[in-house]
Motif scaffolding. Structure first.
Motif, PDB file in Angstrom:
ATOM      1  N   PRO A 125      35.795  41.561  46.522  1.00  0.00           N
ATOM      2  CA  PRO A 125      35.623  41.137  45.127  1.00  0.00           C
ATOM      3  C   PRO A 125      36.802  41.484  44.218  1.00  0.00           C
ATOM      4  N   TYR A 126      37.748  42.283  44.709  1.00  0.00           N
ATOM      5  CA  TYR A 126      38.858  42.750  43.866  1.00  0.00           C
ATOM      6  C   TYR A 126      39.958  41.689  43.765  1.00  0.00           C
ATOM      7  N   HIS A 127      40.538  41.281  44.903  1.00  0.00           N
ATOM      8  CA  HIS A 127      41.627  40.313  44.906  1.00  0.00           C
ATOM      9  C   HIS A 127      41.364  39.098  45.802  1.00  0.00           C
ATOM     10  N   GLY A 128      40.198  39.085  46.469  1.00  0.00           N
ATOM     11  CA  GLY A 128      39.821  37.882  47.203  1.00  0.00           C
ATOM     12  C   GLY A 128      40.263  37.819  48.649  1.00  0.00           C
ATOM     13  N   TRP A 129      40.877  38.858  49.188  1.00  0.00           N
ATOM     14  CA  TRP A 129      41.179  38.845  50.614  1.00  0.00           C
ATOM     15  C   TRP A 129      39.863  38.722  51.381  1.00  0.00           C
TER      16      TRP A 129
END
Length: 546
Positions: free
Chosen positions: A237-241
């Motif tokens: 949820p942070y950067h989408g990895w």
């Protein structure tokens, strides 16, 4: 109102209003009034048995839930037995027997000193009415060798031992993470917590499972915050990895800004996974031996016929307890405490002083092949013929009860298998009981606090092979100040737990005061605990004095 005699003194403990308990000792002409928590209120009896006070005066189960746990209907639609075995409302079929404490004098046997109530394992096996059905592993005898040992108190509360456990046990051994029934569909996942570690356990294909550390390979954010269903990827949820269910990299947003990084993050670190009898196990150590080798042949053979994978999870309760996980677990690794902690059990049965114990490497069993009818601590001895008659009676009762749930499959089991209520333990912390006892325990540290733990109790109810099972019961969470009886789905087992949990936080506190700073474990009755500490010392690389 609840009313019980004490099994040693015969003094009557009787419930009064507002959580008070009146004690009347007619022989001495004395009375006393106490709160159920143990505070003296009035009278010339100034001290009371805390476990009897709890039994009689504490918040209770409703009558319809006050059922012996092995007799609980597996499901709301299941037939209810005519005898349910509650033991706190004065309605038991068996008469209550009071006997003055005299102590168990013990006796010499071919295997060493045992209780005066001891009957050899062969007595029960030789008198089984279906001897051809007895598994060979049931005939083994393997008591823990050696005599009493002393263990330093430090390992139960010092942070350095907790930290060692994380590195040497929780990162290196096989651990039960969940039931297969908890993640039934592809993409269903369960978050398994142990100390400060967390792993995602996912069903990645119809009959395949995988597990990964729950941390993004970019900046370490947890990929999931709670267990869930139907995942198609694990996206941070942070950067989408994101990564696929099989652990392969799915997407690295703005990959142009991470030249040369793909090879390092193209796969989630894999944690070893294995299944056994409907349970999913993980081991973070990539060099670990197989789960089967770790368990050993005796454990695998012992459970082969009972097919725990067919059971239905009718209850699942996790409770915070203010003690180290080892202290909590050890309270359930011996029957020696029964005479003091569960005095009500003596009133209609034996004192469990003749409980058998065997150890086999990482696995041990307690309570195998026998039935407690004598109470040598009260000088109450029953002829072995009477014990055998009771043994056959219990087998017949269980056979009739199980027939309603598993049909003719019940005919595959000997008397010994039907009577068995064996507490078993797989190092470090997994305890599925044997036979048809239903109970499964798991004990874990509560985060990184060595003074607290999580005790988990499941009930796996009998269920016919091939019959569709209901969804597993959701997990109920209890906090440290909650009573187990709030989990009514456990039946009378909840009341037993509350008595046990009246001891173990006090043990945790007492260990910090105790001088000299070590504790003793007995030669035989606590032999299973000695085996645990032998495995514990080997895992942590400790010397006996550490």
């Amino acid at each position: 109102m609840r009313r019980e005699p004490h099994p040693f003194s015969g003094a009557i403990y009787e419930e009064e209003a507002n959580g008070l308990v009146r004690i009347t000792d007619e022989k001495k002409g004395k009375t006393g009034l106490f709160t159920w928590e143990g505070t003296w209120v009035e009278g010339d009896i100034t001290y009371a048995d805390p476990h009897m006070l709890y039994l009689v005066g504490a918040p209770d189960l409703p009558p319809e839930k006050d059922i012996f746990w092995t007799m609980l209907p597996p499901h709301e639609t299941s037939p209810k037995p005519s005898f349910t075995g509650n033991f706190s409302r004065g309605t038991e079929a068996r008469p209550k027997v009071v006997g003055k404490y005299v102590g168990d004098p013990g006796m010499e046997t071919d295997e060493g000193m045992r209780s005066a109530a001891h009957l050899p394992q062969s007595f029960f096996l030789d008198n089984d009415r279906k001897p051809e059905l007895i598994p060979e592993v049931y005939k083994l005898s393997s008591p823990m060798p050696g005599g009493p040992v002393k263990i330093p108190t430090d390992r139960f509360y010092k942070q350095e031992y907790h930290d060692l456990e994380v590195e040497k046990i929780w990162k290196k051994t096989w651990q039960m993470a969940c039931r297969e029934d908890d993640i039934t569909e592809i993409g269903d996942y369960h978050l398994y917590d142990i100390a400060h570690l967390q792993f995602i356990v996912v069903r990645k294909a119809e009959d395949e499972f995988a597990a990964y550390p729950n941390a993004c390979l970019h900046r370490g954010r947890r990929l999931r915050e709670c267990s869930g269903k139907g995942a198609r990827e694990f996206r941070c949820p942070y950067h989408g990895w994101s990564w696929n269910l099989d652990g392969s990299l799915k997407e690295l947003p703005a990959e142009w800004d991470f030249p040369g990084v793909r090879d390092d993050v193209c796969e989630m670190p894999k944690v070893k996974v294995a299944t056994w009898n409907g349970f999913v196990f993980i081991n973070p150590d990539p060099d670990a031996i197989s789960l089967e080798e770790y368990m050993g042949p005796e454990m695998l053979q012992h459970y082969a016929k009972t097919k725990l994978q067919n059971r239905y999870k009718q209850a699942d309760v996790v409770k915070v307890i203010r003690c180290n996980w080892k202290i909590a677990m050890e309270a359930f690794m011996e029957a020696y405490h029964t005479i003091a902690t569960h005095p009500q059990l003596l009133l209609s049965g034996g004192d469990l002083s003749d409980t058998r114990s065997d150890v086999f490497g990482n696995w041990s069993r307690l309570g195998h092949a026998g039935l407690s009818t004598c109470s040598p601590h009260r000088g109450i001895m029953v002829p072995k013929e009477h014990t055998l008659a009771a043994y056959h009676q219990v087998a017949d009762f269980n056979r009739d009860y199980l027939r309603d749930h598993i049909g003719d499959e019940v005919e595959q089991f000997s008397d010994t298998e039907l009577v068995e209520q064996t507490f078993n333990n797989l190092f470090p912390n997994f305890s599925p009981w044997g036979g048809w006892a239903r109970i499964v325990y798991r004990f874990r540290p509560h985060g990184d606090n060595p003074d607290e733990c999580l005790m988990q109790a499941m009930l796996l109810a009998p269920w016919a092979e091939g019959k569709p099972k209901p969804p597993p019961a959701p997990t109920r969470y209890l906090q440290a100040d909650d009573l187990w009886v709030e989990a009514q789905e456990l039946g009378t087992l909840a009341k037993i737990f509350d008595q046990d949990c009246g001891n173990i936080p006090q043990v945790q506190l007492g260990l910090k005061t105790k001088q000299p700073a070590y504790i003793w474990y007995s030669q035989y009755q606590e032999g299973v605990i000695r085996n645990f500490h032998k495995n514990y010392e080997r895992a942590l690389g400790l010397k006996e004095s550490q």
